[in-house]
Design a protein around this motif. Structure first.
Motif, PDB file in Angstrom:
ATOM      1  N   PHE A   1      13.819  13.277  -7.646  1.00  0.00           N
ATOM      2  CA  PHE A   1      13.249  11.932  -7.694  1.00  0.00           C
ATOM      3  C   PHE A   1      11.867  11.885  -7.056  1.00  0.00           C
ATOM      4  O   PHE A   1      10.938  11.283  -7.611  1.00  0.00           O
ATOM      5  N   LEU A   2      11.711  12.501  -5.895  1.00  0.00           N
ATOM      6  CA  LEU A   2      10.444  12.411  -5.174  1.00  0.00           C
ATOM      7  C   LEU A   2       9.295  13.002  -5.975  1.00  0.00           C
ATOM      8  O   LEU A   2       8.142  12.573  -5.827  1.00  0.00           O
ATOM      9  N   ASN A   3       9.588  13.995  -6.808  1.00  0.00           N
ATOM     10  CA  ASN A   3       8.547  14.545  -7.683  1.00  0.00           C
ATOM     11  C   ASN A   3       8.157  13.559  -8.785  1.00  0.00           C
ATOM     12  O   ASN A   3       7.147  13.753  -9.456  1.00  0.00           O
ATOM     13  N   ARG A   4       8.969  12.531  -8.972  1.00  0.00           N
ATOM     14  CA  ARG A   4       8.695  11.493  -9.972  1.00  0.00           C
ATOM     15  C   ARG A   4       8.421  10.150  -9.298  1.00  0.00           C
ATOM     16  O   ARG A   4       8.708   9.101  -9.848  1.00  0.00           O
ATOM     17  N   PHE A   5       7.906  10.203  -8.078  1.00  0.00           N
ATOM     18  CA  PHE A   5       7.612   8.977  -7.320  1.00  0.00           C
ATOM     19  C   PHE A   5       6.251   9.135  -6.665  1.00  0.00           C
ATOM     20  O   PHE A   5       5.928  10.189  -6.113  1.00  0.00           O
ATOM     21  N   MET A   6       5.438   8.103  -6.737  1.00  0.00           N
ATOM     22  CA  MET A   6       4.117   8.141  -6.119  1.00  0.00           C
ATOM     23  C   MET A   6       3.674   6.719  -5.765  1.00  0.00           C
ATOM     24  O   MET A   6       4.250   5.733  -6.242  1.00  0.00           O
ATOM     25  N   CYS A   7       2.688   6.646  -4.906  1.00  0.00           N
ATOM     26  CA  CYS A   7       2.105   5.365  -4.509  1.00  0.00           C
ATOM     27  C   CYS A   7       0.632   5.360  -4.897  1.00  0.00           C
ATOM     28  O   CYS A   7      -0.120   6.264  -4.510  1.00  0.00           O
ATOM     29  N   SER A   8       0.224   4.374  -5.676  1.00  0.00           N
ATOM     30  CA  SER A   8      -1.180   4.190  -6.034  1.00  0.00           C
ATOM     31  C   SER A   8      -1.768   3.095  -5.157  1.00  0.00           C
ATOM     32  O   SER A   8      -1.226   1.982  -5.106  1.00  0.00           O
ATOM     33  N   GLN A   9      -2.816   3.400  -4.465  1.00  0.00           N
ATOM     34  CA  GLN A   9      -3.462   2.427  -3.590  1.00  0.00           C
ATOM     35  C   GLN A   9      -4.866   2.142  -4.100  1.00  0.00           C
ATOM     36  O   GLN A   9      -5.592   3.062  -4.497  1.00  0.00           O
ATOM     37  N   LEU A  10      -5.245   0.879  -4.092  1.00  0.00           N
ATOM     38  CA  LEU A  10      -6.588   0.504  -4.522  1.00  0.00           C
ATOM     39  C   LEU A  10      -6.951  -0.841  -3.900  1.00  0.00           C
ATOM     40  O   LEU A  10      -6.081  -1.665  -3.605  1.00  0.00           O
ATOM     41  N   PRO A  11      -8.245  -1.054  -3.652  1.00  0.00           N
ATOM     42  CA  PRO A  11      -8.700  -2.317  -3.054  1.00  0.00           C
ATOM     43  C   PRO A  11      -8.759  -3.424  -4.096  1.00  0.00           C
ATOM     44  O   PRO A  11      -9.785  -3.652  -4.732  1.00  0.00           O
ATOM     45  N   ASN A  12      -7.646  -4.112  -4.295  1.00  0.00           N
ATOM     46  CA  ASN A  12      -7.548  -5.188  -5.271  1.00  0.00           C
ATOM     47  C   ASN A  12      -7.049  -6.446  -4.581  1.00  0.00           C
ATOM     48  O   ASN A  12      -6.102  -6.391  -3.784  1.00  0.00           O
ATOM     49  N   GLN A  13      -7.659  -7.580  -4.879  1.00  0.00           N
ATOM     50  CA  GLN A  13      -7.326  -8.842  -4.216  1.00  0.00           C
ATOM     51  C   GLN A  13      -5.858  -9.218  -4.421  1.00  0.00           C
ATOM     52  O   GLN A  13      -5.201  -9.724  -3.508  1.00  0.00           O
ATOM     53  N   VAL A  14      -5.335  -8.973  -5.616  1.00  0.00           N
ATOM     54  CA  VAL A  14      -3.940  -9.313  -5.893  1.00  0.00           C
ATOM     55  C   VAL A  14      -3.001  -8.555  -4.961  1.00  0.00           C
ATOM     56  O   VAL A  14      -2.023  -9.107  -4.442  1.00  0.00           O
ATOM     57  N   LEU A  15      -3.309  -7.287  -4.714  1.00  0.00           N
ATOM     58  CA  LEU A  15      -2.428  -6.431  -3.923  1.00  0.00           C
ATOM     59  C   LEU A  15      -2.490  -6.723  -2.430  1.00  0.00           C
ATOM     60  O   LEU A  15      -1.722  -6.141  -1.657  1.00  0.00           O
ATOM     61  N   LYS A  16      -3.381  -7.610  -2.012  1.00  0.00           N
ATOM     62  CA  LYS A  16      -3.373  -8.043  -0.619  1.00  0.00           C
ATOM     63  C   LYS A  16      -2.161  -8.925  -0.325  1.00  0.00           C
ATOM     64  O   LYS A  16      -1.775  -9.089   0.830  1.00  0.00           O
ATOM     65  N   SER A  17      -1.584  -9.496  -1.374  1.00  0.00           N
ATOM     66  CA  SER A  17      -0.459 -10.415  -1.196  1.00  0.00           C
ATOM     67  C   SER A  17       0.859  -9.853  -1.689  1.00  0.00           C
ATOM     68  O   SER A  17       1.912 -10.202  -1.173  1.00  0.00           O
ATOM     69  N   ILE A  18       0.824  -9.004  -2.715  1.00  0.00           N
ATOM     70  CA  ILE A  18       2.056  -8.463  -3.287  1.00  0.00           C
ATOM     71  C   ILE A  18       1.888  -6.978  -3.591  1.00  0.00           C
ATOM     72  O   ILE A  18       0.760  -6.480  -3.656  1.00  0.00           O
ATOM     73  N   SER A  19       2.990  -6.290  -3.763  1.00  0.00           N
ATOM     74  CA  SER A  19       3.009  -4.914  -4.251  1.00  0.00           C
ATOM     75  C   SER A  19       3.851  -4.885  -5.515  1.00  0.00           C
ATOM     76  O   SER A  19       4.778  -5.683  -5.675  1.00  0.00           O
ATOM     77  N   ILE A  20       3.537  -3.961  -6.424  1.00  0.00           N
ATOM     78  CA  ILE A  20       4.221  -3.904  -7.718  1.00  0.00           C
ATOM     79  C   ILE A  20       4.788  -2.506  -7.917  1.00  0.00           C
ATOM     80  O   ILE A  20       4.102  -1.507  -7.676  1.00  0.00           O
TER      81      ILE A  20
END
Length: 643
Positions: free
Chosen positions: A237-256
């Motif tokens: 599973f971990l090889n098929r899991f990742m976190c994408s981080q970016l400076p986006n205003q929407v993501l200051k309030s929620i994560s998807i």
């Protein structure tokens, strides 16, 4: 730490710089009398923390929702425990024995006579209250009866402090990744879009100051992220899991959370290498919203998709359904598609309530069929409002999840302790174990009657039977009433205190809404939903909007026998009731139209009343007060002229 000085530290809920040291001589004023902790010489960050008292030579907080810890140095690392528990290490000597006089040492905590160091952190916010209740009331019960092995791993600090999360689930090529791209209005690392199955990983799209990605194995060891417990699903599973981080205003309030497209067939399900439904269940217990996406041309629910939806059992309040790509069919076909979707969902989701389905085309491209444009716009706005409200409702959602978890932990304790009680002490253990597992449905009914528990609080029988096969019942613990009482006390008393705290926070803090991306495109300007429609029509025009239909209204007005240019309420009623609107609505229209409140209508007021009736008959809501642009010209107050 040197000398005998001490330091106060506090967080709300993020760590802040340590407070100032108390002045020499303040020690007795602080602790010697047993009165609430004095703020003298201490830097406090608003809101003020709960008071700290000295009771029986131990420190206690006045708030049951405060996080308070003691810390003691150790060769293997500092020992840490809850200050409110019996483990507090300041019971060997009176607290007045602590001394603030001495050198100008540094560090965080108190130098006690026995050499231990006492430190505490107070989180007066709701997240800290939830965490404290869980650690002190629910966690001991879970650990005593192996709850984490049967149901869900223990909650960590990040689970209480993380932003609201949205989980997207659907079959391949239903537009999950495109939906995220639509909300963010920018690409994110790891994004792949295509008609074939493209997203083969779980991708957590979160806020970050710099754009980048973190692989799963590194992500599950980060204490600041709420994914540490996913390590139990292994490397497949971990090889098929990742976190994408970016400076986006929407993501200051929620994560998807983007999930792999669900395929049909036994081969694809097995070839994943990990339990896909178990992973979805883990996310479902922690997210704030679950969005199931369907393609208007692909409504079949495969076996794996059906199992995935069943994994959301108990999370029905979080589920929303999106019928995507609805612009690719005409109105008649859309009605049939919607009916087929509801029929398919009815066979999988066993609830009497109808799920909320949002219909639209959620991507930034021209509509292929514009017949239902207004419907799509209204549905999109409803979905946006639902998502935008998540930050404001996050504390209530976490509280609700904690209550559900506590109830399940109680039921689990009753089941495990009952199995323990029924086991023989010497002979026939295996036979008795098989008998108890086969009789588990009967045991459920017996426990329901004995403890007055709802059947809906019990875990699924079949899954529980399969798990129990792997355990030695003789090693289970007997029922511990004190642990049950602690949870009951939390549910009946402490939760109400926390609800009051949450209400106070919501009242004192500004409304938190998701901003940025697609959410800003329809909040202001002429493309806002309802702009130029209904009561808002003519808001940006110089001419009175009623004037275009006034000649028709004037003809009606003069047939109603006006006296001195006005008609009475009786005559106005004769004409207004022909609209067949209820009296409650017509009464509101009368109040809005009678601008001078004289109980009569002149020709402009009558024209306004007819215009408001037309607005209501067209399906729009009436305003609570008359907007300035609808006020008849003769009733507008003349503006003062500039000198």
């Amino acid at each position: 730490m040197s000398g005998d000085s001490f330091l106060l530290t506090q967080t709300y809920p993020e760590p802040t710089p340590p407070g100032q040291r108390c002045r020499p001589g303040d020690q007795e004023a602080l602790y010697g009398t047993g009165l609430p902790l004095s703020p003298r010489g201490v830097t406090l960050s608003p809101p003020s923390p709960p008071d700290v008292f000295v009771i029986n030579n131990s420190l206690r907080t006045s708030s049951p929702l405060a996080d308070a810890y003691w810390q003691k140095p150790n060769e293997e690392g500092p020992e840490r425990g809850l200050l409110n528990s019996e483990q507090a290490p300041v019971t060997s000597r009176p607290v007045i024995g602590l001394s603030a006089r001495g050198g100008a040492g540094s560090g965080g905590g108190e130098r006690c006579w026995d050499g231990s160091v006492l430190a505490w952190t107070v989180a007066a916010r709701a997240g800290g209250g939830l965490r404290s209740l869980y650690l002190r009331k629910v966690l001991p019960l879970e650990e005593a009866y192996r709850f984490h092995e049967f149901h869900s791993p223990a909650l960590e600090d990040a689970d209480f402090e993380n932003k609201p999360m949205i989980l997207l689930v659907g079959q391949y090529s239903t537009g999950k990744t495109t939906f995220i791209r639509y909300l963010l209005e920018q690409d994110f690392p790891g994004m792949r879009i295509g008609p074939e199955p493209t997203t083969d990983s779980f991708i957590a799209v979160m806020y970050g100051e710099t754009e980048g990605s973190t692989p799963g194995n590194a992500l599950v060891v980060d204490p600041k992220k709420p994914f540490r417990k996913l390590s139990r699903f292994g490397n497949a599973f971990l090889n098929r899991f990742m976190c994408s981080q970016l400076p986006n205003q929407v993501l200051k309030s929620i994560s998807i959370i983007d999930s792999p497209g669900i395929l049909s067939g036994e081969k694809q399900r097995i070839s994943r290498g990990y339990d896909f439904c178990q992973v979805l269940q883990w996310f479902a217990e922690r997210v704030d919203r679950i969005i199931l996406l369907f393609d208007a041309h692909k409504l079949d629910i495969s076996d794996e998709f059906s199992e995935a939806i069943k994994a959301f059992r108990g999370q029905d309040d979080k589920i929303r359904v999106v019928l995507n790509k609805a612009d690719q069919v005409d109105t008649q076909q859309l009605m049939r598609v919607y009916g087929a979707l509801m029929w398919s969902l009815g066979k999988v989701i066993n609830t009497p309530e109808v799920l909320r389905v949002y219909i639209g085309s959620f991507w930034a491209q021209p509509l292929q069929n514009t017949d239902n444009r207004r419907l799509f716009e209204a549905e999109a706005q409803d979905l946006f409002r639902d998502i935008q409200s998540l930050p404001q409702k996050a504390a209530v959602r976490k509280l609700n999840d904690l209550i559900k978890r506590a109830r399940l932990a109680k039921v689990h304790a009753y089941i495990i302790s009952h199995l323990k009680k029924e086991m023989p002490s010497v002979f026939g253990k295996e036979n008795k174990k098989r008998e108890l597992i086969s009789r588990l449905p009967e045991i459920y009914i017996q426990l329901q009657r004995e403890y007055q528990i709802s059947a809906g609080d019990f875990p699924e029988v079949k899954a529980m039977q399969e798990q129990l096969e792997n355990y030695d019942f003789t090693k289970f613990h007997s029922l511990k009433p004190k642990l049950i009482e602690a949870v009951d006390n939390m549910l009946s008393n402490k939760i109400s205190s926390l609800m009051s705290l949450i209400s106070q926070e919501e009242m004192s803090m500004p409304t938190q809404l998701v901003q940025g991306g697609a959410f800003d495109g329809t909040t202001e300007g002429p493309f806002n939903q309802g702009y130029g429609e209904g009561a808002k029509e003519g808001a940006d025009e110089e001419e009175w909007v009623v004037a275009k239909d006034k000649p028709v209204y004037d003809e009606l007005f003069y047939t109603l026998s006006p006296v001195n240019g006005k008609i009475s309420g009786v005559n106005a009623k004769k004409e207004m009731v022909t609209s067949k609107l209820p009296n409650s609505v017509l009464g509101k229209i009368w109040k809005l139209a009678d601008c001078d409140c004289d109980g009569m209508l002149d020709e402009e007021e009558f024209a306004l009343a007819k215009h408001l009736i037309k607005i209501k008959l067209d399906g729009y809501e009436l305003p609570n007060s008359l907007p300035p642009h609808l006020v008849p010209p003769s009733h507008r107050k003349s503006l003062p002229k500039a000198d």
